[in-house]
Write a protein that holds these residues in place. Structure first.
Motif, short mmCIF file in Angstrom:
data_model
loop_
_atom_site.label_atom_id
_atom_site.label_comp_id
_atom_site.label_asym_id
_atom_site.label_seq_id
_atom_site.Cartn_x
_atom_site.Cartn_y
_atom_site.Cartn_z
N UNK A 1 0.84 -1.20 0.00
CA UNK A 1 0.00 0.00 0.00
C UNK A 1 0.87 1.25 0.00
N UNK A 2 0.22 2.41 0.04
CA UNK A 2 0.95 3.68 0.12
C UNK A 2 1.73 3.81 1.42
N UNK A 3 1.42 2.97 2.41
CA UNK A 3 2.13 3.03 3.68
C UNK A 3 3.50 2.35 3.60
N UNK A 4 3.75 1.66 2.50
CA UNK A 4 5.05 1.00 2.30
C UNK A 4 5.89 1.89 1.40
N UNK B 1 6.31 -22.49 13.67
CA UNK B 1 6.99 -22.39 14.97
C UNK B 1 8.16 -21.41 14.98
N UNK B 2 8.17 -20.49 14.01
CA UNK B 2 9.20 -19.44 14.00
C UNK B 2 8.52 -18.08 13.96
N UNK B 3 9.08 -17.14 14.73
CA UNK B 3 8.52 -15.79 14.74
C UNK B 3 8.87 -15.05 13.46
N UNK B 4 7.94 -14.22 13.02
CA UNK B 4 8.19 -13.32 11.90
C UNK B 4 7.37 -12.06 12.11
N UNK B 5 7.68 -11.05 11.31
CA UNK B 5 6.97 -9.77 11.42
C UNK B 5 6.03 -9.59 10.24
N UNK B 6 4.77 -9.34 10.54
CA UNK B 6 3.79 -8.98 9.52
C UNK B 6 3.75 -7.45 9.48
N UNK B 7 4.34 -6.86 8.44
CA UNK B 7 4.61 -5.42 8.41
C UNK B 7 3.54 -4.67 7.62
N UNK B 8 3.06 -3.58 8.21
CA UNK B 8 2.03 -2.75 7.58
C UNK B 8 2.54 -1.41 7.09
#
Length: 240
Positions: A53-56, A76-83
């Motif tokens: 989106x325009x936020x990226x 079972x692994x952490x990740x980031x869902x980035x907005x």
């Protein structure tokens, strides 16, 4: 600063991280997404940008970026869902927070290394080692601050010095139990065995294989470096 090692599933994150890698992918439905590797001095985490989106904002690998997102878990692994993403402004981050570094004192390790050099009996070994560790300030700077590997071991600032010194100290210890061992040769070899890594692996934040590293490798490059120094030493024995 919220460090990656402190992330927990569900955490909302709004902070600056170093984007080490950025890859563009396409979903089965044809949507473009970003697959990122974000790092700080405590570790790394995958970052996913599913909606462009325009936020990226525009950014590239090796940029410090301000991200807003949520910590999720996948396989079972952490990740980031980035907005949201934007390039971080100067003053929003301290570079030292993003470079993994040895927990040991680099200057003290260097002093310990030089003490080992001075402890050798044969002058030609001392002269050779001092050509690198005392008379070549550019090399000393690189050696003190370089990693020993991309990821396998000692992959942090000061790692090459820490690893080489540890190997040399182990060799020194072995010679106290096995006097038949050639102490001078072992310690010299230990201190020089990985010197080619200053050219095989690039500096942080990249810490990746250079073209020369891919084509030649640290063993060949290190051998060439030692040969060049030996060629400047009069009467260095062919068989030490």
């Amino acid at each position: 600063m919220v460090f990656i090692t402190d992330f927990n599933e569900g955490d909302m994150i709004s902070n600056v991280y170093l984007c080490k890698n950025k890859q563009t992918g396409t979903t089965k439905s044809g949507k473009t997404y970003y697959n990122l590797e974000l790092v700080d001095k405590t570790g790394s985490i995958a970052g996913k940008v599913w909606e462009l989106t325009n936020a990226i904002g525009h950014f590239e690998a090796k940029n410090f970026i301000k991200i807003d997102g949520q910590v999720t878990s996948f396989n079972n692994e952490l990740q980031l869902n980035i907005k949201k993403i934007r390039i971080a402004d100067e003053g929003e981050y301290v570079e030292a927070d993003y470079m993994p570094c040895t927990k040991k004192d680099i200057e003290q390790m260097y002093k310990d290394l030089m003490a080992l050099v001075e402890s050798l009996d044969k002058d030609y070994y001392k002269v050779l080692l001092k050509k690198f560790f005392a008379e070549d300030p550019a090399f000393v700077k690189e050696f003190k601050n370089h990693s020993a590997a991309k990821s396998i071991h000692h992959g942090y600032i000061g790692g090459l010095l820490e690893h080489s010194l540890a190997v040399a100290k182990m060799c020194d210890y072995y010679t106290t139990y096995y006097p038949v061992l050639n102490r001078d040769l072992l310690i010299t070899a230990a201190l020089l065995h990985d010197i080619g890594k200053v050219y095989e692996i690039s500096k942080f934040p990249e810490n990746d294989y250079t073209d020369a590293g891919q084509l030649l490798g640290h063993i060949v490059m290190g051998t060439m470096m030692i040969r060049d120094k030996i060629n400047t030493i009069d009467n260095f024995p062919a068989k030490a």
